[in-house]
Design a protein around this motif. Structure first.
Motif, mmCIF file in Angstrom:
data_model
loop_
_atom_site.group_PDB
_atom_site.id
_atom_site.type_symbol
_atom_site.label_atom_id
_atom_site.label_comp_id
_atom_site.label_asym_id
_atom_site.label_seq_id
_atom_site.Cartn_x
_atom_site.Cartn_y
_atom_site.Cartn_z
ATOM 1 N N ASP A 147 30.605 36.323 18.436
ATOM 2 C CA ASP A 147 29.303 35.766 18.060
ATOM 3 C C ASP A 147 28.358 35.744 19.251
ATOM 4 O O ASP A 147 27.137 35.757 19.104
ATOM 5 C CB ASP A 147 29.479 34.343 17.517
ATOM 6 C CG ASP A 147 30.253 34.336 16.204
ATOM 7 O OD1 ASP A 147 30.229 35.371 15.512
ATOM 8 O OD2 ASP A 147 30.876 33.312 15.903
ATOM 9 N N THR A 148 28.952 35.700 20.439
ATOM 10 C CA THR A 148 28.157 35.700 21.665
ATOM 11 C C THR A 148 28.693 36.773 22.604
ATOM 12 O O THR A 148 29.771 37.322 22.391
ATOM 13 C CB THR A 148 28.216 34.328 22.363
ATOM 14 O OG1 THR A 148 29.588 34.027 22.658
ATOM 15 C CG2 THR A 148 27.618 33.247 21.479
ATOM 16 N N MET A 149 27.928 37.047 23.649
ATOM 17 C CA MET A 149 28.352 37.981 24.697
ATOM 18 C C MET A 149 28.889 37.165 25.867
ATOM 19 O O MET A 149 28.171 36.342 26.434
ATOM 20 C CB MET A 149 27.175 38.841 25.161
ATOM 21 C CG MET A 149 26.543 39.692 24.086
ATOM 22 S SD MET A 149 27.526 41.129 23.669
ATOM 23 C CE MET A 149 27.404 42.062 25.186
ATOM 24 N N GLN A 150 30.159 37.372 26.229
ATOM 25 C CA GLN A 150 30.763 36.658 27.344
ATOM 26 C C GLN A 150 31.229 37.668 28.384
ATOM 27 O O GLN A 150 31.986 38.596 28.069
ATOM 28 C CB GLN A 150 31.938 35.804 26.874
ATOM 29 C CG GLN A 150 31.522 34.633 25.981
ATOM 30 C CD GLN A 150 32.723 33.816 25.555
ATOM 31 O OE1 GLN A 150 33.452 34.187 24.639
ATOM 32 N NE2 GLN A 150 32.934 32.702 26.240
ATOM 33 N N LEU A 151 30.777 37.476 29.615
ATOM 34 C CA LEU A 151 31.134 38.394 30.687
ATOM 35 C C LEU A 151 32.618 38.286 31.021
ATOM 36 O O LEU A 151 33.148 37.194 31.233
ATOM 37 C CB LEU A 151 30.292 38.096 31.931
ATOM 38 C CG LEU A 151 30.584 38.942 33.167
ATOM 39 C CD1 LEU A 151 30.204 40.393 32.915
ATOM 40 C CD2 LEU A 151 29.832 38.396 34.384
ATOM 41 N N ILE A 152 33.292 39.449 31.083
ATOM 42 C CA ILE A 152 34.685 39.508 31.502
ATOM 43 C C ILE A 152 34.772 39.809 32.991
ATOM 44 O O ILE A 152 35.431 39.117 33.753
ATOM 45 C CB ILE A 152 35.453 40.583 30.701
ATOM 46 C CG1 ILE A 152 35.446 40.236 29.206
ATOM 47 C CG2 ILE A 152 36.877 40.729 31.212
ATOM 48 C CD1 ILE A 152 36.062 41.305 28.327
ATOM 49 N N HIS A 153 34.061 40.865 33.433
ATOM 50 C CA HIS A 153 34.071 41.227 34.848
ATOM 51 C C HIS A 153 32.900 42.169 35.116
ATOM 52 O O HIS A 153 32.483 42.935 34.245
ATOM 53 C CB HIS A 153 35.378 41.923 35.235
ATOM 54 C CG HIS A 153 35.463 42.263 36.697
ATOM 55 N ND1 HIS A 153 35.719 41.315 37.662
ATOM 56 C CD2 HIS A 153 35.298 43.441 37.356
ATOM 57 C CE1 HIS A 153 35.722 41.899 38.849
ATOM 58 N NE2 HIS A 153 35.472 43.187 38.696
ATOM 59 N N ARG A 154 32.384 42.077 36.363
ATOM 60 C CA ARG A 154 31.295 42.949 36.772
ATOM 61 C C ARG A 154 31.676 43.673 38.062
ATOM 62 O O ARG A 154 32.068 43.046 39.041
ATOM 63 C CB ARG A 154 30.014 42.153 36.995
ATOM 64 C CG ARG A 154 28.829 43.001 37.422
ATOM 65 C CD ARG A 154 27.618 42.154 37.779
ATOM 66 N NE ARG A 154 27.023 41.514 36.601
ATOM 67 C CZ ARG A 154 27.142 40.233 36.316
ATOM 68 N NH1 ARG A 154 27.869 39.444 37.110
ATOM 69 N NH2 ARG A 154 26.566 39.717 35.243
ATOM 70 N N PHE A 155 31.596 45.011 38.036
ATOM 71 C CA PHE A 155 31.803 45.816 39.236
ATOM 72 C C PHE A 155 30.449 46.090 39.891
ATOM 73 O O PHE A 155 29.469 46.377 39.205
ATOM 74 C CB PHE A 155 32.429 47.179 38.900
ATOM 75 C CG PHE A 155 33.914 47.146 38.654
ATOM 76 C CD1 PHE A 155 34.799 46.967 39.708
ATOM 77 C CD2 PHE A 155 34.432 47.326 37.379
ATOM 78 C CE1 PHE A 155 36.159 46.959 39.497
ATOM 79 C CE2 PHE A 155 35.792 47.317 37.155
ATOM 80 C CZ PHE A 155 36.675 47.136 38.217
ATOM 81 N N LYS A 156 30.405 46.030 41.233
ATOM 82 C CA LYS A 156 29.276 46.542 42.001
ATOM 83 C C LYS A 156 29.760 47.784 42.726
ATOM 84 O O LYS A 156 30.720 47.740 43.494
ATOM 85 C CB LYS A 156 28.777 45.505 43.014
ATOM 86 C CG LYS A 156 27.974 44.379 42.385
ATOM 87 C CD LYS A 156 26.633 44.832 41.848
ATOM 88 C CE LYS A 156 25.690 45.202 42.959
ATOM 89 N NZ LYS A 156 24.347 45.594 42.433
ATOM 90 N N ALA A 157 29.136 48.916 42.455
ATOM 91 C CA ALA A 157 29.591 50.181 43.037
ATOM 92 C C ALA A 157 28.384 51.068 43.296
ATOM 93 O O ALA A 157 27.287 50.822 42.783
ATOM 94 C CB ALA A 157 30.574 50.874 42.098
ATOM 95 N N GLN A 158 28.604 52.095 44.084
ATOM 96 C CA GLN A 158 27.543 53.073 44.347
ATOM 97 C C GLN A 158 27.980 54.393 43.720
ATOM 98 O O GLN A 158 28.861 55.069 44.238
ATOM 99 C CB GLN A 158 27.305 53.231 45.850
ATOM 100 C CG GLN A 158 26.022 53.971 46.168
ATOM 101 C CD GLN A 158 25.674 53.896 47.648
ATOM 102 O OE1 GLN A 158 26.340 54.493 48.467
ATOM 103 N NE2 GLN A 158 24.619 53.158 47.986
ATOM 104 N N PHE A 159 27.371 54.741 42.598
ATOM 105 C CA PHE A 159 27.779 55.927 41.850
ATOM 106 C C PHE A 159 27.119 57.176 42.438
ATOM 107 O O PHE A 159 25.937 57.161 42.765
ATOM 108 C CB PHE A 159 27.403 55.772 40.375
ATOM 109 C CG PHE A 159 27.952 54.514 39.750
ATOM 110 C CD1 PHE A 159 29.314 54.275 39.729
ATOM 111 C CD2 PHE A 159 27.102 53.566 39.205
ATOM 112 C CE1 PHE A 159 29.822 53.109 39.167
ATOM 113 C CE2 PHE A 159 27.589 52.397 38.640
ATOM 114 C CZ PHE A 159 28.960 52.169 38.618
#
Length: 569
Positions: free
Chosen positions: A532-544
């Protein structure tokens, strides 16, 4: 003078030619002239080595290098940028007051003599006892600022009450009873402040250098993406031309097949009509013969046979008015018009999208000195699912990458793992060590969002096309190398992987549908639990550095969800 295409801000004129600026250049003092005008003006002073501004008479040595001012678009951007804190002119070149003819550059100034000296004329101050009490300082071009304008004495003290340099006589009247200290002592205190400021400036320089490298990298990526898009566009239109050639060939074959069938049928009808005509002509000859005979008995005996009219051997043949080769021509015309309409519609749509989306986004560094960022650009990462759906993209599994135990269904939108081996042809992009599959669509340059439903253990993430496909090792396993990032999901928990570094996520929200948000330009890859909602699991910071492809490790089944922008299915 020729116009190079660079133009100055409106309502500005060159002081030399009194005309509108052409190829404007700004010299060190801040005044602006036409490039050709200031070059001609300075050429006549080459023999002196000293160049001055025709407007404010400021002098420069050596001759300043002239560079064209920014074009209109960059000029407007430059006008929006907050200016750095202005510094006073710390050093201004001065010339010896005792040289005759061409004056040499001054190296010292005397606070007693109130004069500038070159290396030659300063020697008496070092050699003669007469000048022993004179105070020499390094030449900075600001001798007048080192003399008290009221008493014409050297400035040796500092008034902390008024925060200004003063001379000895100033302490008698103007600054009497003020907090006075020596210039040397005040310099020591203020030097500590400048050292802190210098440290801050060096820190800012370090940050700006990092930003510079990152911007250069992103510009290179942007250039590569543009070249790749052009190559892919050329390939797509080449394939479209080939498809059009195939359609043309099929229509021509259809026309030829119908024509040959019509000719074959017509030949049969023609043969039968010719046979019938021959038979009728034979019958006509018999009738003429019997009518001309004088033997009455012979006539009467053949009369019963000859009196019966012959039966038609061939039906009457007409061309069906409903059949026409013109219908095929009209169909070809409609196909061409439909193709034109589709191309015009899609080109107009993408053209509007491209023109409405700025390539660069300017972020304010200070609260007040804020740049105007286009309102149509949302700089924040999406929060609501409707915001994510703005970036939804259509994906499909690539059958050339699918593992031998996986089966694709639903138009390559669903993949299931079977115990039996599927007989796929050999392909260099096929995974042969792990139960994995990539999608066909490259993702680079902007923002993308997709969702997948899963059962059984599975992994979801992205990978470069250059990821290894062969062997059962870390180089070909999604997330276990520097060419891929992944989220591993199972009934026991979640974990994220990149380059052999894993992290368990014991508190991650569970869901049977996972959303993936990729901000390629922003170097962000994020996984969300979708319910019903959007819940963050994990966020990567990377340089593509390469285009990315959505990838999946399949334990039981995975289905790509069909999403519509701003519309929750």
């Amino acid at each position: 003078m020729a116009d190079s295409g660079f133009s100055s801000p409106p309502d500005t004129f060159c002081p030399l030619c009194a005309d509108g600026l052409s190829d404007p250049v700004t010299i060190p003092c801040g005044d602006t002239f036409c490039l050709e005008c200031i070059k001609i003006y300075w050429d006549q002073y080459d023999h002196t080595g000293v160049y001055s501004c025709p407007q404010c008479r400021a002098t420069f040595t050596p001759r300043p290098v002239l560079r064209l001012d920014l074009p209109d678009v960059q000029y407007q951007l430059h006008q929006q940028l907050p200016e750095l804190t202005p510094f006073p002119d710390l050093h201004r070149e001065s010339y010896c007051d005792f040289c005759v003819g061409r004056r040499n550059k001054a190296v010292k100034s005397c606070l007693m003599c109130l004069a500038y000296y070159c290396e030659t004329h300063v020697k008496p101050h070092y050699e003669s006892a007469t000048f022993k009490r004179h105070k020499l300082v390094d030449e900075t071009g600001h001798l007048d600022r080192k003399i008290c304008p009221q008493h014409e004495k050297g400035l040796e003290l500092f008034c902390r009450s008024d925060q200004m340099c003063i001379c000895v006589l100033c302490t008698v009247r103007e600054h009497r009873s003020h907090n006075i200290t020596s210039a040397e002592e005040e310099r020591t205190e203020k030097q500590k402040i400048l050292i802190v400021t210098q440290s801050e400036v060096q820190h800012i320089i370090s940050d700006r250098m990092k930003e510079l490298q990152e911007l250069k990298h992103n510009v290179d990526v942007l250039k590569k993406n543009a070249q790749r898009a052009q190559t892919e566009s050329d390939k797509t239109f080449h394939e479209m031309l080939q498809a059009v050639e195939r359609w043309k060939s099929e229509i021509n074959q259809m026309i030829m097949a119908n024509m040959q069938a019509a000719m074959l049928q017509a030949e049969g009808y023609l043969d039968r009509l010719e046979q019938e005509i021959q038979e009728l002509q034979r019958r006509d000859a018999e009738l003429r013969q019997i009518l001309e005979t004088e033997d009455n008995i012979h006539f009467l005996q053949n009369f019963p046979t000859l009196r019966v009219p012959p039966e038609a051997m061939v039906p009457k043949v007409l061309i069906n008015p409903q059949f026409s080769f013109g219908e095929i021509s009209r169909t070809a015309t409609e196909m061409k018009e439909n193709l034109d309409d589709i191309c015009k519609k899609e080109l107009s749509k993408i053209s509007k999208t491209v023109s409405d989306t700025p390539i660069y986004i300017l972020l304010p560094r200070n609260g007040d000195k804020c740049l105007k960022v286009p309102s149509r650009v949302n700089l924040q990462e999406p929060k609501m699912r409707s915001d994510f759906l703005r970036y939804s993209c259509r994906l499909s599994f690539d059958q050339n990458t699918v593992y031998k135990e996986l089966v694709l269904t639903d138009g390559n939108k669903r993949v299931s793992r079977k115990k039996s081996i599927q007989f796929y042809p050999d392909h260099p992009e096929r995974f042969d060590g792990f139960s994995q599959v990539l999608c066909k669509e490259p993702l680079s340059g902007f923002r993308f969002y997709w969702e997948a439903e899963w059962s059984g253990e599975f992994s979801i993430g992205v990978a470069y096309k250059s990821i290894s496909r062969k062997g059962k090792n870390s180089q070909s396993l999604l997330g276990y190398n520097d060419k891929s990032w992944s989220l591993l999901c199972s009934d026991s928990g979640y974990s994220v992987w990149h380059n052999k570094v894993d992290k368990d996520l014991p508190d991650a929200p569970r869901a049977s549908r996972i959303g993936v948000y990729l901000d390629y330009a922003g170097n962000v890859l994020a996984f969300y639990s979708v319910s019903d909602t959007m819940q963050l699991i994990h966020r990567f910071k990377a340089q593509f550095s390469e285009p990315l492809y959505a990838g999946f490790g399949v334990g039981s089944s995975v289905t790509l969800c069909q999403l519509k922008p701003n519309n929750v299915p």
